[in-house]
Structure formats: C-alpha cells, structure tokens
Design a protein around this motif. Structure first.
Motif, PDB file in Angstrom:
ATOM      1  N   VAL A 166       0.836  -1.212   0.000  1.00 39.03           N
ATOM      2  CA  VAL A 166       0.000   0.000   0.000  1.00 39.03           C
ATOM      3  C   VAL A 166       0.865   1.254   0.000  1.00 39.03           C
ATOM      4  O   VAL A 166       0.461   2.286  -0.526  1.00 39.03           O
ATOM      5  N   LEU A 175       1.749   2.123  -3.479  1.00 37.17           N
ATOM      6  CA  LEU A 175       0.508   2.485  -4.175  1.00 37.17           C
ATOM      7  C   LEU A 175       0.073   3.905  -3.823  1.00 37.17           C
ATOM      8  O   LEU A 175      -0.192   4.727  -4.712  1.00 37.17           O
ATOM      9  N   ALA A 180     -11.855  -4.403   2.637  1.00 38.72           N
ATOM     10  CA  ALA A 180     -12.449  -5.290   1.643  1.00 38.72           C
ATOM     11  C   ALA A 180     -13.823  -5.746   2.130  1.00 38.72           C
ATOM     12  O   ALA A 180     -14.653  -6.176   1.358  1.00 38.72           O
ATOM     13  N   TYR A 181     -14.052  -5.617   3.457  1.00 43.53           N
ATOM     14  CA  TYR A 181     -15.310  -6.052   4.034  1.00 43.53           C
ATOM     15  C   TYR A 181     -16.285  -4.884   4.088  1.00 43.53           C
ATOM     16  O   TYR A 181     -16.364  -4.173   5.063  1.00 43.53           O
ATOM     17  N   GLY A 182     -17.010  -4.706   3.004  1.00 43.92           N
ATOM     18  CA  GLY A 182     -17.911  -3.553   2.917  1.00 43.92           C
ATOM     19  C   GLY A 182     -19.311  -3.851   3.412  1.00 43.92           C
ATOM     20  O   GLY A 182     -20.245  -3.156   3.054  1.00 43.92           O
ATOM     21  N   LYS A 232     -12.388  -1.745  -0.685  1.00 44.45           N
ATOM     22  CA  LYS A 232     -11.361  -2.205  -1.621  1.00 44.45           C
ATOM     23  C   LYS A 232     -12.032  -3.007  -2.716  1.00 44.45           C
ATOM     24  O   LYS A 232     -12.982  -3.719  -2.424  1.00 44.45           O
ATOM     25  N   PRO A 233     -11.567  -2.966  -3.946  1.00 41.67           N
ATOM     26  CA  PRO A 233     -10.441  -2.157  -4.411  1.00 41.67           C
ATOM     27  C   PRO A 233     -10.713  -0.657  -4.234  1.00 41.67           C
ATOM     28  O   PRO A 233     -11.819  -0.216  -4.512  1.00 41.67           O
ATOM     29  N   ILE A 234      -9.686   0.053  -3.779  1.00 41.47           N
ATOM     30  CA  ILE A 234      -9.864   1.469  -3.458  1.00 41.47           C
ATOM     31  C   ILE A 234     -10.129   2.282  -4.718  1.00 41.47           C
ATOM     32  O   ILE A 234      -9.428   2.152  -5.713  1.00 41.47           O
ATOM     33  N   PHE A 292      -9.525   5.592  -5.918  1.00 35.85           N
ATOM     34  CA  PHE A 292      -8.703   6.728  -5.490  1.00 35.85           C
ATOM     35  C   PHE A 292      -9.339   8.071  -5.822  1.00 35.85           C
ATOM     36  O   PHE A 292      -9.008   9.075  -5.203  1.00 35.85           O
TER      37      PHE A 292
END
Lengths: 128, 294
Positions: free
Chosen positions: A12, A15, A87-89, A108-110, A112
């Motif tokens: 990260v 990234l 990732a756990y939305g 996630k996926p983020i 941006f």
C-alpha cells in the motif's frame, strides 16, 4: 497536512505514494505509513500533540483490528479524523465503524478518485 | 365363526403390511431428508468459505486494479514527454511499443474490474436476507445474473449449450428491489431452466431442438413483468401446484433441495409480487413474475 495510512500489506505504501505523487510533490499532503494498529498508535504517540490529522485504516489486520484502532484513536485523540478502508464492505462493519466515530468508509479495491475528493475537501477546509 | 375369524386375521395382516410399507416409505423419506440436511449444512459452510475467499480476493485485486491504472498514467506521461522530442525512427518504435503496453494494461484493468464484479455478486449471494429495497435497474441485474448462472452452469459437471435471448424493455426505469434477494430468484429460475433443458436433452437423445432460454421484461399499468422461459421438458399438470412448496423437488436423490422455488416465491411475495407458471410438458416452461411498482 499529514495523513497516516494503516494497512498490514506493505504494497500500500508504494501504491499511495504513486497515486498521490502530485499532491506529495506540491507539498499539499505528507504521508506516513504503519503496518499494524499497534504501530499506528506508536506513530501517533511519538509526537505531542500528533501532527497527523487524518488516519485511513484497514479493518482486517493481524493483532489489533482497524475497528479497535479506531476506538483507541477516538478516545485518545478525538480531533484526529479516522476513515476505514476495507475489503469487508458489509453493513455490519460499516455500522460498527460509523457508530465508533469513523468519518468515512471506503471499500477495496480502493477508488482513489473518491479518496482524493475526500482529502482535497479537507485541504480546502484547512485553507479556508 | 371360524371363517369370520380368518377373514379378520386376513384383514389385520393386510393392514399390517400396508402400515409396514408406509413405514418403509417414510423411513426412506427420513433418510433422504437427512442427506438433504447434511448437504444444506455443507452448502452453508461452503457459502461462508466462499464469502471469506471473496473478501480476501479484494485485497490483491486492489493492487492489480490500482497499479495497472497507475501504470497507464505513467505511460501517458512518457508519451507526453516523447511528443516534445524530435521524431526519429527509434522514438516511433518506442511509441509503438508503448501503445501495445497501454493496450495490455487496459486489458489487465478491465479484467480486474470484471473480477471485482464477480466477487461482489458472490458476496451478495452469501449474505443473509436482511437486505433493503434499493432503486434497481432490473434489466442490468437480470443480465448480470443470467450471465452468472450461465457461466456457473458451464463450469459445472454437466454443462449444456444454451442460446440465451434477452428481450428487455427499455422503459422500466429503476424499481425498488432487494437486490441480493431478487438476484437469487433470477439465478434460481435460470438454474432450473438449465436443468429442465438438460433433462430434455437426455430424453430426446440427439436433441431435436437447441436449448433456448428467453428472458423478457415489460412494464404495464404499474406492473413490472419478468418472464423466464425455457424449452426444456416442461412441468406436468399434476405437480404444477406443488412446485412452489418447500421441499418439493423432482430432482433425483440429493440433487435438488426443493427449496429454490419456494425461497424464490417467498422473495417475490416480499416484493408484493406473484409468480405464475405456464408450461406444456415436453415443450416449455415459462415463469412469469409480476411486481407492482408505484
């Protein structure tokens, strides 16, 4: 404006540094990284008061979870903003985070674009 | 007197035989039910496992999508720099290669987004049904889940070739749906259709007709009508009333849970809607869902 990113995945850092390269170059923001909840608290505790104004944290990490970190930060440094990136939305995690005082919840996926909007709004507020 | 007694004994014997047959029958049912319960249990744990896997996939996917997007941005920057330079053969070569590279990165990104969509639908499936009504593009949802059902079937042990025909009305707009629930209905109807067409293929060895799945949507007088039609084996008259009942199944052994259609029926009811069935044995089955929208 200093932002702390907390995630157990080291990739990260690269990234975020690349995604925010323009903002970093223009000195609009500074990024700091911690790879666990514990490390994040050390970073915040190393200065008094901490220069970090916004923390973005993953939820699912070994050791302290992002939600635990959120509660600790909110009780110790109520002025620091915290948003979750997970990732756990699901609604469970979302509700827990928001009820514990998280400002936002990013999945996630983020995306941006969303993240940059969030940060640039804050920069404007600081300037204004 | 003696004859009377003998007759009575005979009667009792018959009764006993009948009863024991009944017992046999119910014992078999209990056995089947047990297997079903075990299978459901397995499915439930598989569901939890796949939800866990789906989440974990999102983490690497985050890097795949975002790093490829970044690389595309960097390529753009290189191209901008090259434009400022004097054109030589070498620079043209580089530009050509960069173009290919950009194409490849685009593909990585597109497919990463595709994985994200698949994983997101998997998560919707495995979630409990405490969903909320959200304005939904029903056509989009149908296309996505018919596609998912199709690929699920193609990846199964006994795939069949199916032609899929969409006839989706453009003037439905957004309607309030519990998306995760309603998508199960679509999946379920498609899976049943595939099974019916597979059976029909088996019966009429050599397949006298190509399996076709037709899905249509319409809006009429504030009612949205969704029809799913297959040209499989059809449903016989005598069981038509039963197929929406829980645990009723025509699928052999433990292949079917007997729950798919009953759950679907519950979900449609929760949307104040109805399911109707039109069928001709040996020819077709058409499920018609009607949902009122205001």
């Amino acid at each position: 404006m200093k932002i702390l990113i907390v995630d157990d995945e080291k990739d990260v850092e690269m990234l975020f540094r690349q995604k925010f390269r323009k903002e970093l170059r223009n000195n609009e923001i500074q990024l700091d990284f911690a790879f666990s909840g514990e490390e994040a608290l050390e970073v915040l505790g190393s200065e008094n008061p901490p220069s970090v104004v916004y923390v973005f944290s993953d939820i699912n990490m070994p050791g302290m979870t992002g939600l635990e970190l959120l509660e600790k930060i909110k009780s110790k440094y109520p002025n620091i903003l915290v948003s979750m990136i997970s990732a756990y939305g699901d609604s469970d995690n979302y509700n827990k985070a928001i009820n514990s005082g998280a400002k936002g919840f990013f999945t996630k996926p983020i995306d941006f674009e969303n993240l940059k909007t969030e940060i640039s709004q804050l920069i404007k507020q600081k300037e204004g | 007197m003696k004859e009377d007694l003998e007759e009575q004994i005979e009667k009792l014997k018959q009764l006993l035989l009948d009863k024991s047959e009944l017992l046999d029958q119910s014992q078999k049912e209990v056995q089947l039910f047990k297997e079903q319960v075990i299978k459901n249990e397995k499915l439930a744990s598989l569901g939890m496992l796949s939800a866990g896997i789906a989440h974990e996939i999102k983490n690497p996917l985050n890097f795949i999508n975002n790093f490829s997007e970044l690389s595309i941005e960097f390529l753009q920057e290189i191209e901008d720099i090259l434009k400022g330079l004097e054109k030589t053969e070498a620079i043209e070569d580089i530009e050509a290669i960069l173009n290919d590279l950009k194409y490849n990165l685009d593909k990585i990104q597109q497919n990463g987004q595709r994985v994200n969509r698949i994983v997101t639908s998997m998560l919707l499936q495995s979630r409990g049904n405490n969903g909320v009504f959200e304005p939904t593009d029903i056509n989009q949802l149908i296309k996505e889940y018919v596609n998912l059902a199709f690929h699920g079937m193609r990846a199964s042990k006994s795939p069949i070739n199916v032609k899929i025909e969409f006839d989706l009305s453009e003037d439905i707009g957004l309607i309030p749906l519990k998306q995760e629930d309603f998508s199960r209905v679509i999946l379920n109807l498609c899976n049943n259709a595939f099974d019916a067409m597979r059976e029909n293929n088996n019966i009429s060895q050599g397949g006298n007709r190509e399996p076709v799945l037709k899905i249509s949507t319409r809006k009429k007088d504030n009612i949205v009508i969704i029809a799913v039609e297959d040209n499989g084996q059809g449903i016989s008259e005598d069981i038509k009333d039963k197929i929406l009942q829980p645990f009723f199944t025509t699928k052999k052994g433990t292949q079917g849970t007997g729950l798919g259609l009953s759950i679907s029926s519950d979900i449609v009811s929760a949307h104040q809607g109805t399911i109707n069935i039109e069928s001709k044995e040996g020819f077709f089955t058409k499920f018609i869902i009607k949902i009122p929208v205001s």
